[in-house]
Motif scaffolding. Sequence first.
Motif, short mmCIF file in Angstrom:
data_model
loop_
_atom_site.label_atom_id
_atom_site.label_comp_id
_atom_site.label_asym_id
_atom_site.label_seq_id
_atom_site.Cartn_x
_atom_site.Cartn_y
_atom_site.Cartn_z
N UNK A 5 1.19 -0.94 -0.21
CA UNK A 5 0.01 0.11 0.05
C UNK A 5 0.63 1.34 -0.02
N UNK A 6 0.10 1.90 -0.25
CA UNK A 6 0.88 3.77 -0.50
C UNK A 6 1.76 4.25 0.60
N UNK A 7 1.12 3.87 2.46
CA UNK A 7 1.73 4.01 3.03
C UNK A 7 2.70 3.86 3.24
N UNK A 8 3.00 2.07 3.33
CA UNK A 8 4.25 1.30 3.43
C UNK A 8 5.18 1.81 1.99
N UNK A 9 5.12 1.66 1.18
CA UNK A 9 5.76 2.49 -0.13
C UNK A 9 6.31 4.36 0.10
N UNK A 10 5.41 5.11 0.76
CA UNK A 10 6.44 5.80 1.44
C UNK A 10 7.36 5.71 2.41
N UNK A 11 6.56 4.83 2.97
CA UNK A 11 8.10 4.21 4.67
C UNK A 11 9.52 3.64 3.30
N UNK A 12 9.16 3.22 2.87
CA UNK A 12 10.22 2.51 1.83
C UNK A 12 11.37 3.88 0.97
#
Length: 293
Positions: free
Chosen positions: A78-85
């Motif tokens: 999801x987008x939050x996980x991609x933003x964190x990475x």
Amino acid sequence: MTDNHDWYDRGAGPMPAPDTTAVLPPVDGAPEPPPGGGRAARRRQASRTGSPIIAPGMQPALVTAALALLLAGGALLGRPALAAAGVVLQAVTAAGWFRLNGMWPARQGIVLAFLAGVTAEAAVLVDGVDNAPAVIIGTLGVWLLLVLVLQLRHRGSPEERLSSLTATSASTLITILATGFLATTADPRGTDAVVTALIAVAVATLARAIPLPGVVSVLVALAAATGSGIALGQLETSDAALVALAAGVCALIGLRVASYDFPSRFVHFTAGVALPLTAAAPAVYVMARALLG
């Protein structure tokens, strides 16, 4: 910086035995080496291959592949996980770019570029990917203005101020452009394009690290990247091949930039890791918009 640290930073391998031979007097008319620096300079010169281009090699390639898999996993979650990475990628990008330009330590500039990337990631995450281009450009404009204001406080020579301004502005731009992965995930097809591109970057980087002749290595890396996109099956065959090929080309460009001007181990494990991925981010966004609508 001591001789031992300098030798390690240049990535020249094990430390040689201390030089116990007598120091010869300088030749008439030749400039004398700086005190304490002649031996280190000779060691650095001996470690060089005669070319300012030194590729990062297999170990940074493995780290790049691991970071690519982390980003791909974040995109699937999801987008939050991609933003964190993506924040991890931006941190490595900011640090690597400054060291690649010979500016170290440059803590203020690194933090400034990193915060610019984090701000862009957060803005795209909150405002939505539909307005991603405007958000990214707006963030870049505000941060470049802040860079200019901060450079007014620089008390160095004109050359130093120009170098600092150029490096800080470029680092800010490149770090913000890494947000392209998050901006591409407007719909599931965009997410598929991001995953395809990230796997292609990982494969191209690993293939390029294999010791092969120059042209052969490039062709093998691009073929492997394209094949990985097709084999992954996230997109239609033609779309997957184009996205993966574009990502592979960007990865090789990033590797080339990180290989320039006798880079150190620090450069190889920062810029050499991040630039192949960061260079692919805006290309993936453009390719996804053109092919997927």
